[in-house]
Design a protein around this motif. Structure first.
Motif, short mmCIF file in Angstrom:
data_model
loop_
_atom_site.label_atom_id
_atom_site.label_comp_id
_atom_site.label_asym_id
_atom_site.label_seq_id
_atom_site.Cartn_x
_atom_site.Cartn_y
_atom_site.Cartn_z
N SER A 58 16.79 5.66 20.81
CA SER A 58 17.80 6.55 21.39
C SER A 58 18.55 7.28 20.29
N ARG A 59 19.19 8.37 20.66
CA ARG A 59 20.04 9.08 19.72
C ARG A 59 21.26 8.24 19.39
N ALA A 60 21.84 8.46 18.24
CA ALA A 60 23.00 7.68 17.81
C ALA A 60 24.11 7.76 18.85
N GLY A 61 24.64 6.60 19.21
CA GLY A 61 25.74 6.56 20.17
C GLY A 61 25.31 6.45 21.61
N GLU A 62 23.99 6.64 21.89
CA GLU A 62 23.49 6.53 23.26
C GLU A 62 23.04 5.11 23.54
N PRO A 63 23.13 4.68 24.80
CA PRO A 63 22.54 3.37 25.15
C PRO A 63 21.03 3.46 25.09
N GLY A 64 20.37 2.35 25.12
CA GLY A 64 18.91 2.37 25.13
C GLY A 64 18.33 1.51 24.04
N LEU A 65 17.71 2.14 23.04
CA LEU A 65 16.90 1.40 22.08
C LEU A 65 17.30 1.72 20.65
N LEU A 66 17.48 0.68 19.85
CA LEU A 66 17.73 0.79 18.42
C LEU A 66 16.49 0.27 17.70
N ALA A 67 16.11 0.91 16.60
CA ALA A 67 14.90 0.52 15.89
C ALA A 67 15.22 -0.03 14.51
N ALA A 68 14.41 -0.98 14.05
CA ALA A 68 14.53 -1.53 12.71
C ALA A 68 13.13 -1.94 12.24
N SER A 69 12.97 -2.06 10.93
CA SER A 69 11.70 -2.55 10.40
C SER A 69 11.71 -4.07 10.40
N GLY A 70 10.52 -4.64 10.34
CA GLY A 70 10.44 -6.09 10.25
C GLY A 70 11.14 -6.62 9.02
N LEU A 71 11.00 -5.90 7.89
CA LEU A 71 11.64 -6.34 6.66
C LEU A 71 13.16 -6.27 6.77
N GLU A 72 13.68 -5.26 7.43
CA GLU A 72 15.13 -5.16 7.60
C GLU A 72 15.69 -6.37 8.36
N ILE A 73 14.99 -6.77 9.41
CA ILE A 73 15.46 -7.92 10.19
C ILE A 73 15.26 -9.21 9.39
N ALA A 74 14.07 -9.38 8.81
CA ALA A 74 13.79 -10.61 8.06
C ALA A 74 14.67 -10.72 6.82
N GLU A 101 8.08 -13.17 10.54
CA GLU A 101 9.21 -13.69 9.79
C GLU A 101 10.53 -13.17 10.34
N ALA A 102 10.54 -11.90 10.75
CA ALA A 102 11.76 -11.32 11.33
C ALA A 102 12.11 -12.01 12.65
N ALA A 103 11.09 -12.21 13.49
CA ALA A 103 11.34 -12.88 14.77
C ALA A 103 11.81 -14.31 14.53
N THR A 104 11.22 -14.98 13.55
CA THR A 104 11.63 -16.36 13.24
C THR A 104 13.09 -16.41 12.82
N ARG A 105 13.48 -15.49 11.96
CA ARG A 105 14.86 -15.46 11.50
C ARG A 105 15.81 -15.18 12.67
N ALA A 106 15.43 -14.23 13.52
CA ALA A 106 16.29 -13.89 14.64
C ALA A 106 16.48 -15.09 15.58
N VAL A 107 15.39 -15.79 15.85
CA VAL A 107 15.47 -16.96 16.73
C VAL A 107 16.32 -18.06 16.09
N GLU A 108 16.13 -18.27 14.80
CA GLU A 108 16.91 -19.29 14.10
C GLU A 108 18.40 -18.97 14.12
N GLN A 109 18.73 -17.69 14.20
CA GLN A 109 20.13 -17.27 14.26
C GLN A 109 20.69 -17.30 15.68
N GLY A 110 19.86 -17.73 16.63
CA GLY A 110 20.32 -17.84 18.01
C GLY A 110 20.11 -16.61 18.85
N ALA A 111 19.42 -15.60 18.31
CA ALA A 111 19.16 -14.39 19.08
C ALA A 111 18.06 -14.63 20.10
N GLN A 112 18.07 -13.84 21.16
CA GLN A 112 17.01 -13.91 22.15
C GLN A 112 16.06 -12.74 21.94
N ALA A 113 14.77 -13.05 21.89
CA ALA A 113 13.77 -12.03 21.56
C ALA A 113 12.56 -12.18 22.47
#
Length: 369
Positions: A58-74, A101-113
């Motif tokens: 989505s465009r900045a400030g809009e609801p919807g979807l935010l994107a990141a790379s796997g490395l950014e999350i991990a 690795e990114a999904a593993t880190r997110a789950v370990e931090q308590g995020a839902q994915a």
């Protein structure tokens, strides 16, 4: 096996889009069960998955979807994740190292994915992630990603649209209309792509893919990546304006510049740039809706404007055909890509870089995957 599986994969995309339109009830049900309560949807991946997430964001400030790379999350360099967020891990096999690795880190931090794959989920499934599978049958092994990319960004766009309150019927209409338009575009731009490739693929010292904005730049990155995967041509991607302040200074005479304008203002800059680059003997290709045409370009791939059509999907299709014909004209086989597997050192190194779990077989072209 068909003799031209990559070309077949490209050309079947309108049919696959219609198939996704017929599955929108299932897509909406998955979103409702796993993603509906999110304050933000954060999609992440590597390679094509990252391009797809950015191109559907989505465009900045809009609801919807935010994107990141796997490395950014991990690597803890992405958005600050809260318990109210829902993450979408993108990997067709479910096995790409950085995405896992990114999904593993997110789950370990308590995020839902959840995961978005074209498989049963692979290593992502082992993390307990709910999985939505594209269910696209492979035309042949080891193909450059085309239909999977289009399908991925379509499903992401549907998740985003549902989060923004769009109905299933409205999304069905958009996907179906886009499928019809894509069929037209693929038929029309094929001869143009062949002509560009015949004239430039063997002689040009390099190519630049230029656009503007989060979505446009992601599509430009994707187009450049396809050339890199299929041929030995040096290719770079950049912002259309910033290119003039950095990449331009090492640009060789006789290169090709592929421009993807994303607004009227950006199209005007593209026209000025195409005019200016003639002095450097640079041939230009412009890809986009007719209202954003670039008259100064040597070649144009355009289509009729329609607010209900996803222009990024059409641009991606045009870029796929350009990459296919470019590789073929340059003397490579885009349908099998054996030039990658036969360079066993380079191929094994690629596995050590991105899929370390597969490196044991990466030195053997017969068993590497």
């Amino acid at each position: 096996m068909t003799e031209k599986p990559m070309l077949e994969d490209i050309m079947r995309q309108p049919l696959l889009l219609r198939g996704l339109a017929s599955r929108l009830g299932d897509i909406e049900a998955f979103w409702r069960e796993h993603l509906r309560v999110a304050s933000r949807l954060i999609a992440f991946g590597s390679g094509d998955g990252w391009f797809a997430a950015r191109s559907a964001s989505s465009r900045a400030g809009e609801p919807g979807l935010l994107a990141a790379s796997g490395l950014e999350i991990a690597g803890d360099q992405g958005p600050l994740i809260t318990p109210a967020d829902r993450l979408i891990a993108i990997s067709m096999s479910g096995n790409v190292d950085r995405t896992v690795e990114a999904a593993t880190r997110a789950v370990e931090q308590g995020a839902q994915a959840v995961s978005l794959t074209n498989s049963a989920g692979g290593r992502l499934a082992e993390l307990g992630l709910a999985n939505f599978s594209l269910q696209i049958d492979d035309v042949a092994p080891f193909l450059c990603g085309t239909s999977s990319f289009t399908a991925t960004r379509t499903v992401l766009a549907a998740f985003s649209a549902f989060s923004e309150g769009q109905s299933v019927s409205a999304m069905q209409e958009q996907i179906t209309t886009t499928a019809d338009a894509l069929g037209y575009v693929l038929a029309e731009v094929g001869p143009i792509a062949e002509d560009i490739a015949a004239q430039k693929a063997k002689s040009t010292p390099g190519a630049r893919y230029l656009s503007c904005g989060r979505r446009g730049s992601a599509v430009a990155d994707y187009g450049a990546a396809k050339i890199v995967e299929l041929s030995a041509t040096p290719v770079w991607s950049d912002d259309l304006e910033e290119f003039a302040h950095r990449q331009y200074w090492t640009m060789a005479r006789g290169e090709v510049a592929v421009m993807l304008p994303t607004s009227t203002f950006v199209a005007d800059i593209a026209k000025e740039s195409a005019d200016a680059l003639r002095a450097m003997e640079v041939d230009t290709v412009a890809i986009g809706p007719a209202s954003l045409g670039v008259d100064a370009a040597c070649w144009q791939m355009t289509w009729r404007d329609d607010l209900n059509v996803d222009d990024a999907t059409l641009a991606s299709g045009a870029l796929q055909l350009l990459a296919y014909h470019w590789a073929d004209a340059a003397g490579f086989d885009p349908n099998r890509r054996m030039h990658l597997k036969n360079d066993t050192t380079r191929f094994k190194t690629s596995r050590l870089l991105t899929r370390r779990s597969l490196h044991a077989v990466a030195g053997d072209p017969a068993t590497a995957v």
